[in-house]
Design an enzyme around this catalytic site. Structure first.
Site, PDB file in Angstrom:
ATOM      1  N   THR A  37       4.178   1.473  -2.789  1.00 49.98           N
ATOM      2  CA  THR A  37       4.284   0.939  -1.433  1.00 49.98           C
ATOM      3  C   THR A  37       4.748  -0.506  -1.501  1.00 49.98           C
ATOM      4  O   THR A  37       4.184  -1.310  -2.232  1.00 49.98           O
ATOM      5  CB  THR A  37       2.900   0.983  -0.758  1.00 49.98           C
ATOM      6  N   GLN A 112       8.107  10.192  -1.475  1.00 51.28           N
ATOM      7  CA  GLN A 112       6.695  10.571  -1.528  1.00 51.28           C
ATOM      8  C   GLN A 112       6.164  10.654  -0.097  1.00 51.28           C
ATOM      9  O   GLN A 112       6.087   9.647   0.618  1.00 51.28           O
ATOM     10  CB  GLN A 112       5.856   9.566  -2.322  1.00 51.28           C
ATOM     11  N   HIS A 180       1.945  13.426  -1.441  1.00 50.88           N
ATOM     12  CA  HIS A 180       0.914  12.472  -1.898  1.00 50.88           C
ATOM     13  C   HIS A 180      -0.466  13.113  -1.679  1.00 50.88           C
ATOM     14  O   HIS A 180      -1.003  13.088  -0.574  1.00 50.88           O
ATOM     15  CB  HIS A 180       1.043  11.175  -1.114  1.00 50.88           C
ATOM     16  N   GLY A 181      -0.998  13.670  -2.761  1.00 53.44           N
ATOM     17  CA  GLY A 181      -2.327  14.290  -2.680  1.00 53.44           C
ATOM     18  C   GLY A 181      -3.349  13.497  -3.478  1.00 53.44           C
ATOM     19  O   GLY A 181      -4.358  14.057  -3.911  1.00 53.44           O
ATOM     20  N   HIS A 183      -5.479   9.541  -4.666  1.00 58.35           N
ATOM     21  CA  HIS A 183      -5.990   8.194  -4.357  1.00 58.35           C
ATOM     22  C   HIS A 183      -6.853   8.072  -3.105  1.00 58.35           C
ATOM     23  O   HIS A 183      -6.998   6.982  -2.564  1.00 58.35           O
ATOM     24  CB  HIS A 183      -4.829   7.184  -4.263  1.00 58.35           C
ATOM     25  N   TYR A 185      -6.314   9.452  -0.043  1.00 59.34           N
ATOM     26  CA  TYR A 185      -5.649   9.602   1.252  1.00 59.34           C
ATOM     27  C   TYR A 185      -5.863  11.030   1.761  1.00 59.34           C
ATOM     28  O   TYR A 185      -6.585  11.810   1.148  1.00 59.34           O
ATOM     29  CB  TYR A 185      -4.173   9.203   1.136  1.00 59.34           C
TER      30      TYR A 185
HETATM   31  C1  LIG Z   1       2.151  -2.264  -5.448  1.00 57.57           C
HETATM   32  C2  LIG Z   1       1.729  -0.840  -5.720  1.00 57.57           C
HETATM   33  C3  LIG Z   1       1.878   0.108  -4.725  1.00 57.57           C
HETATM   34  C4  LIG Z   1       1.518   1.455  -4.965  1.00 57.57           C
HETATM   35  N1  LIG Z   1       1.756   2.395  -3.990  1.00 57.57           N
HETATM   36  C5  LIG Z   1       1.557   3.702  -4.273  1.00 57.57           C
HETATM   37  C6  LIG Z   1       1.999   4.705  -3.354  1.00 57.57           C
HETATM   38  O1  LIG Z   1       2.595   4.438  -2.300  1.00 57.57           O
HETATM   39  N2  LIG Z   1       1.742   5.996  -3.695  1.00 57.57           N
HETATM   40  C7  LIG Z   1       1.105   6.339  -4.850  1.00 57.57           C
HETATM   41  O2  LIG Z   1       0.891   7.527  -5.097  1.00 57.57           O
HETATM   42  N3  LIG Z   1       0.727   5.406  -5.745  1.00 57.57           N
HETATM   43  C8  LIG Z   1       0.969   4.103  -5.495  1.00 57.57           C
HETATM   44  N4  LIG Z   1       0.653   3.167  -6.448  1.00 57.57           N
HETATM   45  C9  LIG Z   1       0.181   3.589  -7.779  1.00 57.57           C
HETATM   46  C10 LIG Z   1       1.377   3.706  -8.739  1.00 57.57           C
HETATM   47  O3  LIG Z   1       2.221   4.782  -8.395  1.00 57.57           O
HETATM   48  C11 LIG Z   1       0.927   3.917 -10.194  1.00 57.57           C
HETATM   49  O4  LIG Z   1       0.248   5.138 -10.281  1.00 57.57           O
HETATM   50  C12 LIG Z   1       0.044   2.797 -10.701  1.00 57.57           C
HETATM   51  O5  LIG Z   1       0.605   1.515 -10.393  1.00 57.57           O
HETATM   52  C13 LIG Z   1      -0.160   2.896 -12.218  1.00 57.57           C
HETATM   53  O6  LIG Z   1       1.076   2.789 -12.881  1.00 57.57           O
HETATM   54  P1  LIG Z   1       1.508   1.410 -13.628  1.00 57.57           P
HETATM   55  O7  LIG Z   1       0.343   1.045 -14.472  1.00 57.57           O
HETATM   56  O8  LIG Z   1       2.726   1.789 -14.420  1.00 57.57           O
HETATM   57  O9  LIG Z   1       1.764   0.384 -12.576  1.00 57.57           O
HETATM   58  C14 LIG Z   1       0.982   1.825  -6.217  1.00 57.57           C
HETATM   59  C15 LIG Z   1       0.813   0.846  -7.200  1.00 57.57           C
HETATM   60  C16 LIG Z   1       1.197  -0.461  -6.981  1.00 57.57           C
HETATM   61  C17 LIG Z   1       1.050  -1.474  -8.093  1.00 57.57           C
END
Ligand SMILES: Cc1cc2nc3c(=O)[nH]c(=O)nc-3n(C[C@H](O)[C@H](O)[C@H](O)COP(=O)(O)O)c2cc1C
Length: 376
Positions: A37, A112, A180-181, A183, A185
């Site tokens: 996001t 997503q 998106h299933g 976290h 939500y």
């Molecule tokens: C700024 C930010 C926004 C995120 N937004 C979403 C999102 O919209 N949907 C989602 O499923 N996960 C979201 N996540 C989780 C990421 O998809 C990812 O699973 C998480 O950052 C771990 O990966 P990384 O360690 O490579 O950053 C977000 C993470 C970050 C840092």
């Protein structure tokens, strides 16, 4: 660089460069961008800056982009005017340009699709009057409802909104969709006993709690072409409840995933915060590994890839690469999972994949949270 480094890094390029398939889609390599996001889409419309943000990463070697979460067309789906929507003429025109630009850069891309459920604060845009809705009207960690427990009509409306968004994705040129299933939500609020206290067909044991997701997947599957990929992202952890778990055992996990696979999921995206952690006692498999073993479907892993200091050192032949590239490559080569999603490291550095695929590991940059503030 030492000889060991060259050997190790060539292995990375070789293993990560192999194409892979998700239903009718060929992904050119094993590197995916995790959904993140960003809230840079005023009026819910992704503009030219959002298109170039994604295209830049595709041009630099990301094989599959999963976009930031984008709201489906239901009044309670979201709570921001700056998070992109996946409905409405202008919004979809913006998204069509995103998909076209990513394709022109040689990448593949899925949106997503997102409904935040009980995470919504009433009074927030884009539909201020809309109530927060969820399986039992419960926020994570609450015992008393503060929102609306969804009626059958609400369930049907939300399922319809996901199906419409998936149809739109195919129509405007995307390569698939991700539901998106995860976290905590809406869809996850059904899967998890902490937020689903229903006593009808959508609540009770893990199979009943998976029914809403199962019907949603089936509706999406029915709406799009049979070779159009449907990816389902899920997690054990929730926003504000990192220790929450959907499943304590592989058997419980299978009870949730098997109906989803049968309903038409082509690939799972198993969201963990650290990809190297074993999910259940007695095995080194992470959540993605278990997902592949239990469903036989392609799986995307995720969680701190490229963030761990040892990872970068591992690339560079310094220190122990135990949680670095070699561990990740071993798992990929053993087919524990099929793709690795990279989140924050790709925010930091749009060239991350190109550097990894061309052995320029000494150019990798450590992650700095300042990267969250820009769309560079
Ligand atoms: C700024 C930010 C926004 C995120 N937004 C979403 C999102 O919209 N949907 C989602 O499923 N996960 C979201 N996540 C989780 C990421 O998809 C990812 O699973 C998480 O950052 C771990 O990966 P990384 O360690 O490579 O950053 C977000 C993470 C970050 C840092």
């Amino acid at each position: 660089m030492t000889a060991t480094t060259t050997e190790s890094t060539s292995r990375a390029a070789r293993i990560l460069s192999r194409p892979t398939a998700i239903n009718g889609l060929t992904v050119p390599n094993r590197i995916a961008m995790a959904p993140m996001t960003r809230a840079f889409s005023p009026g819910g419309i992704p503009g030219a800056d959002v298109a170039s943000y994604y295209a830049r990463r595709a041009a630099a070697g990301v094989g599959l982009i999963v976009t930031e979460g984008t709201y489906v067309g239901h009044e309670s789906a979201g709570q921001s005017n700056d998070i992109p929507r996946f409905h409405g003429e202008e919004q979809l025109a913006g998204w069509a340009k995103v998909a076209a630009d990513v394709h022109a850069a040689g990448g593949t891309i899925v949106p997503q699709l997102w409904h935040i459920g009980m995470v919504r604060e009433q009074g927030q845009p884009p539909y201020a009057e809309a109530p927060a809705v969820g399986p039992s009207g419960l926020r994570i960690g609450a015992d008393e409802p503060t929102g609306k427990a969804m009626t059958q009509r609400d369930l049907d409306d939300v399922i319809g909104a996901f199906a419409e968004a998936a149809a739109a994705a195919e129509r405007i040129g995307f390569d698939g969709v991700e539901i998106h299933g995860a976290h905590g939500y809406l869809v996850d609020q059904f899967l998890w006993a902490g937020t689903n206290r229903r006593t009808d067909a959508y609540g009770g044991d893990p199979v009943a709690r998976a029914r809403f997701a199962e019907e949603l997947v089936a509706a999406v599957r029915e709406t799009v072409s049979s070779d159009f990929p449907v990816i389902f992202r899920y997690s054990q952890w929730k926003q504000e409840a990192y220790r929450a778990r959907l499943a304590e055992t592989p058997e419980e996990l299978e009870a949730v995933l098997a109906p989803l696979a049968a309903a038409g999921v082509d690939a799972f995206h198993a969201s963990t915060r650290r990809y190297w952690l074993p999910e259940f006692d007695g095995s080194d498999l992470n959540l993605a590994g278990w997902t592949r073993k239990l469903t036989g479907k392609p799986v995307i892993t995720v969680g701190s890839v490229g963030l761990d200091g040892d990872f970068i050192k591992g690339f560079m032949g310094e220190g122990s690469p135990l949680r670095g590239i070699d561990d990740l490559l071993d798992r990929l080569e053993a087919e524990e999972f099929d793709l690795i999603a990279v989140g924050r490291a790709l925010l930091q550095d749009p060239e991350w994949a190109a550097k990894v695929l061309s052995d320029r590991f000494d150019e990798l940059e450590p992650y700095d949270a300042a990267a969250l503030k820009t769309l560079s």
